[in-house]
Design a protein around this motif. Structure first.
Motif, PDB file in Angstrom:
ATOM      1  N   ILE A  83       0.866  -1.183   0.000  1.00  0.00           N
ATOM      2  CA  ILE A  83       0.000   0.000   0.000  1.00  0.00           C
ATOM      3  C   ILE A  83       0.898   1.227   0.000  1.00  0.00           C
ATOM      4  O   ILE A  83       2.051   1.166   0.425  1.00  0.00           O
ATOM      5  N   GLU A  92       1.573  -4.620   2.931  1.00  0.00           N
ATOM      6  CA  GLU A  92       0.215  -4.741   3.451  1.00  0.00           C
ATOM      7  C   GLU A  92      -0.121  -6.192   3.785  1.00  0.00           C
ATOM      8  O   GLU A  92      -0.755  -6.483   4.793  1.00  0.00           O
ATOM      9  N   ARG A  93       0.330  -7.113   2.934  1.00  0.00           N
ATOM     10  CA  ARG A  93      -0.034  -8.514   3.124  1.00  0.00           C
ATOM     11  C   ARG A  93       1.003  -9.403   2.440  1.00  0.00           C
ATOM     12  O   ARG A  93       1.508  -9.087   1.377  1.00  0.00           O
ATOM     13  N   ARG A 115      -0.518 -10.062   7.754  1.00  0.00           N
ATOM     14  CA  ARG A 115      -1.126  -8.774   7.419  1.00  0.00           C
ATOM     15  C   ARG A 115      -0.458  -7.686   8.231  1.00  0.00           C
ATOM     16  O   ARG A 115      -0.175  -7.864   9.415  1.00  0.00           O
ATOM     17  N   SER A 117      -0.816  -3.607   9.307  1.00  0.00           N
ATOM     18  CA  SER A 117      -1.788  -2.510   9.331  1.00  0.00           C
ATOM     19  C   SER A 117      -1.482  -1.566  10.482  1.00  0.00           C
ATOM     20  O   SER A 117      -0.523  -1.772  11.235  1.00  0.00           O
TER      21      SER A 117
END
Length: 129
Positions: A83, A92-93, A115, A117
């Motif tokens: 991202i 992001e993942r 993940r 975040s």
């Protein structure tokens, strides 16, 4: 792991393009696996033209490979998604799926997802000006 170490830039080939993104394929080299195993891998990426960053990288195998003695990997898929927040590209993942055998009798069937975040900037902002 640096992307420029994974993606063999000179092998990039455009697969498709629209006004917002393009998809390209590339040869893969993963130092941890070595030359022989890396030859059994191929990669693709999706690049966001407007934001100017790589959204997704996917690496899959084209044949069975042996990263270490007595291990045979028959299925391999690594997906990295990124991202962009302001001017910084962040993970992001990360997804990994792998099947094979180890020591001839042990089955490998791994699926993992990481993940990332809730990023927060905690330092002083340096613009380079």
């Amino acid at each position: 792991m640096k992307l420029r170490d994974i993606i063999q830039i000179e092998t990039l080939q455009l697969l498709s393009e629209d006004p917002h993104r393009f998809q390209a394929s590339f040869a893969v080299y993963l130092n941890q696996l070595g030359e022989e195993a890396s030859q059994k891998l191929k990669g693709s990426l999706i690049f966001d033209k407007g934001q100017q960053y790589i959204e997704t990288i996917e690496i899959i195998n084209t044949g069975t490979f042996s990263p270490v003695f007595s291990a045979d990997i028959s299925e391999f898929r690594l997906t990295l998604r990124f991202i962009k927040i302001d001017t910084v590209v962040l993970p992001e993942r990360q997804e990994l799926a792998m099947k094979g055998t180890f020591a001839f009798f042990t089955e490998i069937d791994e699926v993992s997802t990481d993940r990332f975040s809730d990023y927060r900037y905690t330092g002083s902002w340096h613009t380079g000006k």
